[in-house]
Design an enzyme around this catalytic site. Structure first.
Site, short mmCIF file in Angstrom:
data_model
loop_
_atom_site.label_atom_id
_atom_site.label_comp_id
_atom_site.label_asym_id
_atom_site.label_seq_id
_atom_site.Cartn_x
_atom_site.Cartn_y
_atom_site.Cartn_z
N HIS A 1 -29.15 -5.95 -8.68
CA HIS A 1 -29.57 -5.50 -9.69
C HIS A 1 -29.14 -4.04 -10.47
O HIS A 1 -28.95 -3.15 -9.33
CB HIS A 1 -31.26 -5.56 -10.03
CG HIS A 1 -31.95 -4.76 -8.93
ND1 HIS A 1 -32.05 -5.33 -7.48
CD2 HIS A 1 -32.49 -3.39 -8.80
CE1 HIS A 1 -32.51 -4.44 -6.80
NE2 HIS A 1 -33.22 -3.56 -7.63
N MET A 2 -29.05 -3.77 -11.48
CA MET A 2 -28.69 -2.58 -11.99
C MET A 2 -30.03 -1.97 -12.59
O MET A 2 -30.33 -2.84 -13.68
CB MET A 2 -27.36 -2.32 -12.77
CG MET A 2 -27.23 -1.06 -13.37
SD MET A 2 -25.60 -0.85 -14.24
CE MET A 2 -24.49 -1.39 -13.11
N VAL B 1 -35.82 -4.94 -3.42
CA VAL B 1 -35.51 -6.33 -3.82
C VAL B 1 -34.05 -6.79 -3.31
O VAL B 1 -33.07 -6.10 -4.14
CB VAL B 1 -35.78 -6.93 -5.28
CG1 VAL B 1 -35.67 -8.02 -5.44
CG2 VAL B 1 -37.13 -6.39 -5.50
N ASP C 1 -38.44 -3.61 -16.25
CA ASP C 1 -39.13 -3.37 -14.93
C ASP C 1 -40.65 -3.22 -15.04
O ASP C 1 -41.20 -2.80 -15.88
CB ASP C 1 -38.53 -1.58 -14.45
CG ASP C 1 -38.74 -1.67 -12.79
OD1 ASP C 1 -38.01 -1.74 -12.00
OD2 ASP C 1 -39.92 -1.20 -12.52
P1 AMP Z 1 -35.17 -1.49 -6.17
O1 AMP Z 1 -35.60 -0.63 -5.16
O2 AMP Z 1 -33.90 -0.85 -6.63
O3 AMP Z 1 -34.88 -2.83 -5.12
O4 AMP Z 1 -36.02 -1.67 -7.19
C1 AMP Z 1 -36.73 -2.92 -7.21
C2 AMP Z 1 -37.51 -2.63 -8.91
O5 AMP Z 1 -38.00 -3.89 -9.21
C3 AMP Z 1 -38.64 -1.73 -9.00
O6 AMP Z 1 -38.50 -0.62 -9.79
C4 AMP Z 1 -39.76 -2.63 -9.26
O7 AMP Z 1 -40.67 -1.85 -10.08
C5 AMP Z 1 -39.00 -3.73 -9.95
N1 AMP Z 1 -39.97 -5.11 -9.69
C6 AMP Z 1 -40.42 -5.60 -8.61
N2 AMP Z 1 -41.20 -6.71 -9.00
C7 AMP Z 1 -40.91 -6.82 -10.38
C8 AMP Z 1 -41.19 -7.92 -11.31
N3 AMP Z 1 -42.08 -8.88 -10.89
N4 AMP Z 1 -40.77 -7.70 -12.46
C9 AMP Z 1 -39.97 -6.90 -12.83
N5 AMP Z 1 -39.70 -5.90 -12.00
C10 AMP Z 1 -39.97 -5.99 -10.97
#
Ligand code: AMP
Length: 120
Positions: free
Chosen positions: A105-106, A101, A35
């Site tokens: 994802h987990m 996103v 992450d």
């Molecule tokens: P969620 O709220 O469960 O959709 O979490 C999305 C996660 O994606 C967050 O913890 C972000 O820090 C992570 N994230 C966003 N962009 C990226 C990236 N380019 N590479 C890795 N993690 C990311």
């Protein structure tokens, strides 16, 4: 439920190689990477390679092979990471779950005590 996958989301771009990532594990059906804003010493995201928006979408529509590949990636990440004391797997989903996103994802979080699952 209708699922309208948007292939411009950031994890779709990572899967297409348009955005870099720190890969920790990959197989035919899943990718695991660090992450970008870690909330614990271990904070890995495991995503399927197929176009699924959320846990419920993936659970309903992914093939048995995709589901097995995804969970095999989860198992590998857990084995590779320092998680003997425990960890938390989180799949935030849509608005109430505060999903940012829209590609399933987990989160695998660990390496320190994480506190209770939800604040009262
Ligand atoms: P969620 O709220 O469960 O959709 O979490 C999305 C996660 O994606 C967050 O913890 C972000 O820090 C992570 N994230 C966003 N962009 C990226 C990236 N380019 N590479 C890795 N993690 C990311």
């Amino acid at each position: 439920m209708e699922y309208a996958y948007d292939d411009q989301n950031i994890f779709a771009k990572i899967l297409r190689g348009e955005i870099p990532n720190k890969t920790v594990y990959e197989n035919d059906h899943a990718l695991a990477f660090e992450d970008i804003a870690p909330q614990a010493p271990v904070h890995v995201l495991v995503i399927p390679k197929g176009p699924y928006m959320s846990l419920d979408h993936f659970a309903r529509d992914a093939s048995p092979e995709e589901q097995a590949g995804f969970f095999q990636a989860v198992a590998s990440v857990c084995e590779m990471s320092d998680l003997a004391e425990g960890f938390r797997g989180i799949s935030n989903t849509r608005a109430h779950g505060v999903q940012e996103v829209p590609h399933y994802h987990m989160h695998i979080l660990g390496g320190r005590p994480l506190g209770r699952m939800l604040q009262p």
